[in-house]
Motif scaffolding. Structure first.
Motif, PDB file in Angstrom:
ATOM      1  N   VAL A 100       2.162   1.692  -3.563  1.00 28.81           N
ATOM      2  CA  VAL A 100       1.086   2.126  -4.462  1.00 28.81           C
ATOM      3  C   VAL A 100       0.705   3.571  -4.163  1.00 28.81           C
ATOM      4  CG1 VAL A 100      -1.336   1.735  -5.097  1.00 28.81           C
ATOM      5  CG2 VAL A 100       0.212  -0.198  -4.845  1.00 28.81           C
ATOM      6  N   ASN A 101       0.608   3.907  -2.886  1.00 26.70           N
ATOM      7  CA  ASN A 101       0.268   5.280  -2.511  1.00 26.70           C
ATOM      8  C   ASN A 101       1.315   6.271  -3.004  1.00 26.70           C
ATOM      9  OD1 ASN A 101      -2.113   4.539  -1.284  1.00 26.70           O
ATOM     10  ND2 ASN A 101      -1.254   4.503   0.773  1.00 26.70           N
ATOM     11  N   ARG A 115      -0.552  11.641  -9.366  1.00 25.49           N
ATOM     12  CA  ARG A 115      -1.863  12.287  -9.230  1.00 25.49           C
ATOM     13  C   ARG A 115      -2.840  11.782 -10.278  1.00 25.49           C
ATOM     14  NH1 ARG A 115      -0.056  18.194  -7.194  1.00 25.49           N
ATOM     15  NH2 ARG A 115       1.826  17.418  -6.245  1.00 25.49           N
ATOM     16  N   ASP A 143      -3.689  -2.607 -11.706  1.00 25.98           N
ATOM     17  CA  ASP A 143      -3.148  -3.849 -11.153  1.00 25.98           C
ATOM     18  C   ASP A 143      -1.669  -4.038 -11.482  1.00 25.98           C
ATOM     19  OD1 ASP A 143      -5.516  -4.552  -9.946  1.00 25.98           O
ATOM     20  OD2 ASP A 143      -6.206  -5.782 -11.634  1.00 25.98           O
ATOM     21  N   GLY A 203      -5.119   9.169  -9.826  1.00 21.48           N
ATOM     22  CA  GLY A 203      -6.213   8.344  -9.318  1.00 21.48           C
ATOM     23  C   GLY A 203      -5.726   6.986  -8.850  1.00 21.48           C
ATOM     24  N   GLU A 204      -6.599   6.006  -8.921  1.00 20.57           N
ATOM     25  CA  GLU A 204      -6.279   4.675  -8.428  1.00 20.57           C
ATOM     26  C   GLU A 204      -5.305   3.959  -9.357  1.00 20.57           C
ATOM     27  OE1 GLU A 204      -8.531   0.571  -7.147  1.00 20.57           O
ATOM     28  OE2 GLU A 204      -9.664   2.426  -7.265  1.00 20.57           O
ATOM     29  N   ALA A 205      -4.316   3.328  -8.754  1.00 19.08           N
ATOM     30  CA  ALA A 205      -3.278   2.623  -9.522  1.00 19.08           C
ATOM     31  C   ALA A 205      -3.841   1.351 -10.137  1.00 19.08           C
ATOM     32  CB  ALA A 205      -2.098   2.285  -8.615  1.00 19.08           C
ATOM     33  N   ARG A 207       0.278  -2.466  -8.758  1.00 23.67           N
ATOM     34  CA  ARG A 207       0.210  -3.273  -7.534  1.00 23.67           C
ATOM     35  C   ARG A 207       1.121  -4.499  -7.635  1.00 23.67           C
ATOM     36  NH1 ARG A 207      -3.730  -1.204  -4.481  1.00 23.67           N
ATOM     37  NH2 ARG A 207      -5.301   0.036  -5.540  1.00 23.67           N
ATOM     38  N   GLU A 265       0.572   6.777  -6.670  1.00 22.49           N
ATOM     39  CA  GLU A 265      -0.644   7.564  -6.835  1.00 22.49           C
ATOM     40  C   GLU A 265      -0.435   9.021  -6.433  1.00 22.49           C
ATOM     41  OE1 GLU A 265      -3.528   5.379  -4.560  1.00 22.49           O
ATOM     42  OE2 GLU A 265      -3.990   4.046  -6.236  1.00 22.49           O
ATOM     43  N   HIS A 266       0.321   9.235  -5.372  1.00 23.27           N
ATOM     44  CA  HIS A 266       0.581  10.604  -4.901  1.00 23.27           C
ATOM     45  C   HIS A 266       1.420  11.392  -5.905  1.00 23.27           C
ATOM     46  CE1 HIS A 266       1.415  13.926  -2.229  1.00 23.27           C
ATOM     47  NE2 HIS A 266       2.718  13.757  -2.440  1.00 23.27           N
ATOM     48  N   THR A 322       0.826  -1.201   0.000  1.00 23.01           N
ATOM     49  CA  THR A 322       0.000   0.000   0.000  1.00 23.01           C
ATOM     50  C   THR A 322       0.860   1.250   0.000  1.00 23.01           C
ATOM     51  OG1 THR A 322      -1.747  -1.182   1.171  1.00 23.01           O
ATOM     52  CG2 THR A 322      -1.832   1.205   1.244  1.00 23.01           C
TER      53      THR A 322
END
Length: 90
Positions: free
Chosen positions: A36-37, A44, A50, A46-48, A53, A40-41, A33
């Protein structure tokens, strides 16, 4: 030794073993996490997906180069990929 005492001992050992596994499992998830965060941060976006991940999971195993390669293949910049993969195994 009586069967009831032996059974109680086995159940106690099983409970302690499974409890220990449950305590260590969230740490691995948190590291993925964090990776992934980080992506994403910094992007910018949105959601990453698969693929991000999965690359972060590879980084969790300690394979930094594969993690960076996987993230850059997923469209993440090299700088962002390197910083995200650094936080994965922590």
């Amino acid at each position: 030794m009586r069967a009831s005492i032996r059974c109680a001992g086995v159940l106690t050992a099983l409970t302690l073993t499974l409890g220990g596994a449950a305590l260590t499992a969230p740490a691995a998830h948190a590291d993925i996490t964090d990776c992934v965060n980080q992506v994403e941060h910094e992007t910018r976006g949105g959601e990453a997906p698969d693929s991000v991940r999965m690359a972060c999971y590879v980084g969790l195993t300690g394979n930094h180069d594969q993690c960076v390669s996987g993230l850059t293949d997923a469209g993440v910049t090299g700088t962002t990929a390197a910083s995200a993969c650094r936080v994965a195994p922590r």
